[in-house]
Design a protein around this motif. Sequence first.
Motif, mmCIF file in Angstrom:
data_model
loop_
_atom_site.group_PDB
_atom_site.id
_atom_site.type_symbol
_atom_site.label_atom_id
_atom_site.label_comp_id
_atom_site.label_asym_id
_atom_site.label_seq_id
_atom_site.Cartn_x
_atom_site.Cartn_y
_atom_site.Cartn_z
ATOM 1 N N GLY A 170 0.806 -1.212 0.000
ATOM 2 C CA GLY A 170 0.000 0.000 0.000
ATOM 3 C C GLY A 170 0.838 1.261 0.000
ATOM 4 N N GLY A 171 0.227 2.334 0.468
ATOM 5 C CA GLY A 171 0.839 3.652 0.390
ATOM 6 C C GLY A 171 1.608 4.073 1.621
ATOM 7 N N ASN A 172 2.060 3.156 2.428
ATOM 8 C CA ASN A 172 2.829 3.515 3.613
ATOM 9 C C ASN A 172 4.110 4.223 3.183
ATOM 10 O OD1 ASN A 172 4.802 3.219 5.868
ATOM 11 N ND2 ASN A 172 3.070 2.162 6.810
ATOM 12 N N PRO A 173 4.426 5.369 3.795
ATOM 13 C CA PRO A 173 5.604 6.131 3.354
ATOM 14 C C PRO A 173 6.938 5.438 3.630
ATOM 15 C CG PRO A 173 4.551 7.198 5.235
ATOM 16 C CD PRO A 173 3.663 6.072 4.815
ATOM 17 N N ALA A 174 6.970 4.419 4.462
ATOM 18 C CA ALA A 174 8.222 3.707 4.731
ATOM 19 C C ALA A 174 8.578 2.738 3.611
ATOM 20 C CB ALA A 174 8.120 2.959 6.051
ATOM 21 N N LEU A 175 7.589 2.267 2.862
ATOM 22 C CA LEU A 175 7.848 1.252 1.837
ATOM 23 C C LEU A 175 8.785 1.713 0.719
ATOM 24 C CD1 LEU A 175 4.472 -0.639 1.561
ATOM 25 C CD2 LEU A 175 6.634 -1.484 2.423
ATOM 26 N N PRO A 176 8.674 2.934 0.206
ATOM 27 C CA PRO A 176 9.648 3.334 -0.820
ATOM 28 C C PRO A 176 11.088 3.334 -0.301
ATOM 29 C CG PRO A 176 7.746 4.769 -0.902
ATOM 30 C CD PRO A 176 7.584 3.917 0.320
ATOM 31 N N VAL A 177 11.280 3.736 0.950
ATOM 32 C CA VAL A 177 12.628 3.753 1.526
ATOM 33 C C VAL A 177 13.145 2.329 1.714
ATOM 34 C CG1 VAL A 177 13.985 4.457 3.531
ATOM 35 C CG2 VAL A 177 12.203 5.972 2.645
ATOM 36 N N VAL A 178 12.300 1.466 2.273
ATOM 37 C CA VAL A 178 12.690 0.057 2.463
ATOM 38 C C VAL A 178 12.970 -0.589 1.104
ATOM 39 C CG1 VAL A 178 11.855 -2.197 3.243
ATOM 40 C CG2 VAL A 178 11.469 -0.183 4.650
ATOM 41 N N SER A 179 12.155 -0.279 0.111
ATOM 42 C CA SER A 179 12.362 -0.837 -1.232
ATOM 43 C C SER A 179 13.688 -0.383 -1.822
ATOM 44 C CB SER A 179 11.227 -0.415 -2.160
ATOM 45 O OG SER A 179 10.007 -0.897 -1.697
ATOM 46 N N ALA A 180 14.023 0.881 -1.623
ATOM 47 C CA ALA A 180 15.295 1.390 -2.142
ATOM 48 C C ALA A 180 16.473 0.672 -1.482
ATOM 49 C CB ALA A 180 15.385 2.891 -1.913
ATOM 50 N N LEU A 181 16.395 0.470 -0.173
ATOM 51 C CA LEU A 181 17.467 -0.234 0.537
ATOM 52 C C LEU A 181 17.573 -1.693 0.079
ATOM 53 C CD1 LEU A 181 16.979 1.219 4.129
ATOM 54 C CD2 LEU A 181 18.781 1.778 2.488
ATOM 55 N N LEU A 182 16.424 -2.341 -0.075
ATOM 56 C CA LEU A 182 16.431 -3.726 -0.540
ATOM 57 C C LEU A 182 16.963 -3.847 -1.960
ATOM 58 C CD1 LEU A 182 13.095 -5.063 0.959
ATOM 59 C CD2 LEU A 182 15.405 -5.775 1.567
ATOM 60 N N SER A 183 16.672 -2.875 -2.794
ATOM 61 C CA SER A 183 17.179 -2.937 -4.172
ATOM 62 C C SER A 183 18.688 -2.738 -4.195
ATOM 63 C CB SER A 183 16.485 -1.922 -5.062
ATOM 64 O OG SER A 183 16.950 -0.621 -4.798
ATOM 65 N N LEU A 184 19.231 -1.918 -3.273
ATOM 66 C CA LEU A 184 20.687 -1.796 -3.175
ATOM 67 C C LEU A 184 21.313 -3.153 -2.872
ATOM 68 C CD1 LEU A 184 21.078 1.512 -1.121
ATOM 69 C CD2 LEU A 184 21.653 1.159 -3.527
ATOM 70 N N GLY A 185 20.716 -3.850 -1.912
ATOM 71 C CA GLY A 185 21.202 -5.179 -1.567
ATOM 72 C C GLY A 185 21.044 -6.153 -2.712
ATOM 73 N N ALA A 186 19.929 -6.071 -3.429
ATOM 74 C CA ALA A 186 19.677 -6.998 -4.535
ATOM 75 C C ALA A 186 20.669 -6.776 -5.677
ATOM 76 C CB ALA A 186 18.248 -6.849 -5.038
ATOM 77 N N VAL A 187 20.958 -5.519 -5.980
ATOM 78 C CA VAL A 187 21.927 -5.241 -7.044
ATOM 79 C C VAL A 187 23.315 -5.719 -6.613
ATOM 80 C CG1 VAL A 187 23.078 -3.398 -8.342
ATOM 81 C CG2 VAL A 187 20.604 -3.341 -8.055
ATOM 82 N N TYR A 188 23.679 -5.489 -5.353
ATOM 83 C CA TYR A 188 24.972 -5.947 -4.847
ATOM 84 C C TYR A 188 25.079 -7.473 -4.901
ATOM 85 C CZ TYR A 188 28.768 -6.947 -1.588
ATOM 86 O OH TYR A 188 29.906 -7.432 -1.002
ATOM 87 N N VAL A 189 24.067 -8.157 -4.393
ATOM 88 C CA VAL A 189 24.085 -9.631 -4.409
ATOM 89 C C VAL A 189 24.091 -10.139 -5.855
ATOM 90 C CG1 VAL A 189 22.737 -11.698 -3.828
ATOM 91 C CG2 VAL A 189 23.051 -9.900 -2.133
ATOM 92 N N GLY A 190 23.345 -9.481 -6.726
ATOM 93 C CA GLY A 190 23.351 -9.874 -8.133
ATOM 94 C C GLY A 190 24.723 -9.734 -8.758
ATOM 95 N N GLN A 191 25.421 -8.653 -8.410
ATOM 96 C CA GLN A 191 26.772 -8.489 -8.936
ATOM 97 C C GLN A 191 27.713 -9.546 -8.375
ATOM 98 O OE1 GLN A 191 27.873 -4.408 -8.219
ATOM 99 N NE2 GLN A 191 26.568 -3.646 -9.863
ATOM 100 N N LEU A 192 27.561 -9.873 -7.089
ATOM 101 C CA LEU A 192 28.385 -10.933 -6.505
ATOM 102 C C LEU A 192 28.112 -12.274 -7.176
ATOM 103 C CD1 LEU A 192 28.388 -10.223 -2.662
ATOM 104 C CD2 LEU A 192 30.217 -9.806 -4.315
ATOM 105 N N ILE A 193 26.852 -12.556 -7.447
ATOM 106 C CA ILE A 193 26.514 -13.803 -8.143
ATOM 107 C C ILE A 193 27.160 -13.822 -9.526
ATOM 108 C CG2 ILE A 193 24.628 -15.124 -9.192
ATOM 109 C CD1 ILE A 193 22.879 -14.229 -6.798
ATOM 110 N N GLY A 194 27.080 -12.709 -10.217
ATOM 111 C CA GLY A 194 27.698 -12.624 -11.542
ATOM 112 C C GLY A 194 29.196 -12.849 -11.482
ATOM 113 N N PHE A 195 29.862 -12.193 -10.524
ATOM 114 C CA PHE A 195 31.302 -12.397 -10.364
ATOM 115 C C PHE A 195 31.615 -13.845 -9.990
ATOM 116 C CE2 PHE A 195 31.508 -7.815 -10.251
ATOM 117 C CZ PHE A 195 32.713 -7.549 -10.889
ATOM 118 N N GLY A 196 30.770 -14.446 -9.157
ATOM 119 C CA GLY A 196 30.977 -15.837 -8.774
ATOM 120 C C GLY A 196 30.858 -16.786 -9.951
ATOM 121 N N VAL A 197 29.894 -16.536 -10.822
ATOM 122 C CA VAL A 197 29.717 -17.374 -12.015
ATOM 123 C C VAL A 197 30.920 -17.223 -12.948
ATOM 124 C CG1 VAL A 197 28.311 -17.666 -14.109
ATOM 125 C CG2 VAL A 197 27.207 -17.394 -11.880
ATOM 126 N N ILE A 198 31.373 -15.989 -13.120
ATOM 127 C CA ILE A 198 32.533 -15.750 -13.986
ATOM 128 C C ILE A 198 33.774 -16.419 -13.398
ATOM 129 C CG2 ILE A 198 34.079 -13.971 -14.896
ATOM 130 C CD1 ILE A 198 31.568 -12.115 -14.981
#
Length: 189
Positions: free
Chosen positions: A109-137
């Motif tokens: 829903g429209g809770n004002p905390a969700l965009p901030v939490v989503s931004a933080l989670l996406s930072l982690g997701a991009v970081y983990v995704g890059q680590l996975i990519g480096f691990g595969v390489i």
Amino acid sequence: MTQSVPPQPQQPADGNPFAQQQGGDGNPFAQQQGGGGSPFAQQPGAVPPAPVGAGRGGNVVLGVVTAVLVALVTAGIYGAIVGATEYEIGYAAIGVGFLVGFAAGKVGGGNPALPVVSALLSLGAVYVGQLIGFGVIAADIAGISATEMFTEHFAVITEAWKESADAMTFLFFAIGAFAAFSGAKKAAL
């Protein structure tokens, strides 16, 4: 012997069989419904619908849980893309962020905390995704499985990521976080 004819309803002169059922304003629904004959008029005792987006609280906890799950899945997909192409792709980071934010906003829903939490989670997701990519390489180079690379040589993966991190890497983090923030806002409307 006389034959009886069933009574026929009388039709008005204009040929409209419903003319006898109409109210005074010519609307066939006027006698059956309130509100001046409109079939869409509010019925007595009915609760009016809330305007779109108004008071949409949602379930914040469920929104955060959904965002975490989407972050994990998109991190894996992003890592597979990085591992397969051997490039960090900005559009994929945007997709990761937007999907995390959109899912959180849609469910939470429209809770004002969700965009901030989503931004933080996406930072982690991009970081983990890059680590996975480096691990595969790195696993391809070393000739071992990616699972073995992550479980036994994780320090090598993080060190390789640190050495290759540049301005573009951090730009992808920022883009992903912005996409998550805006995606959560748009989904909550």
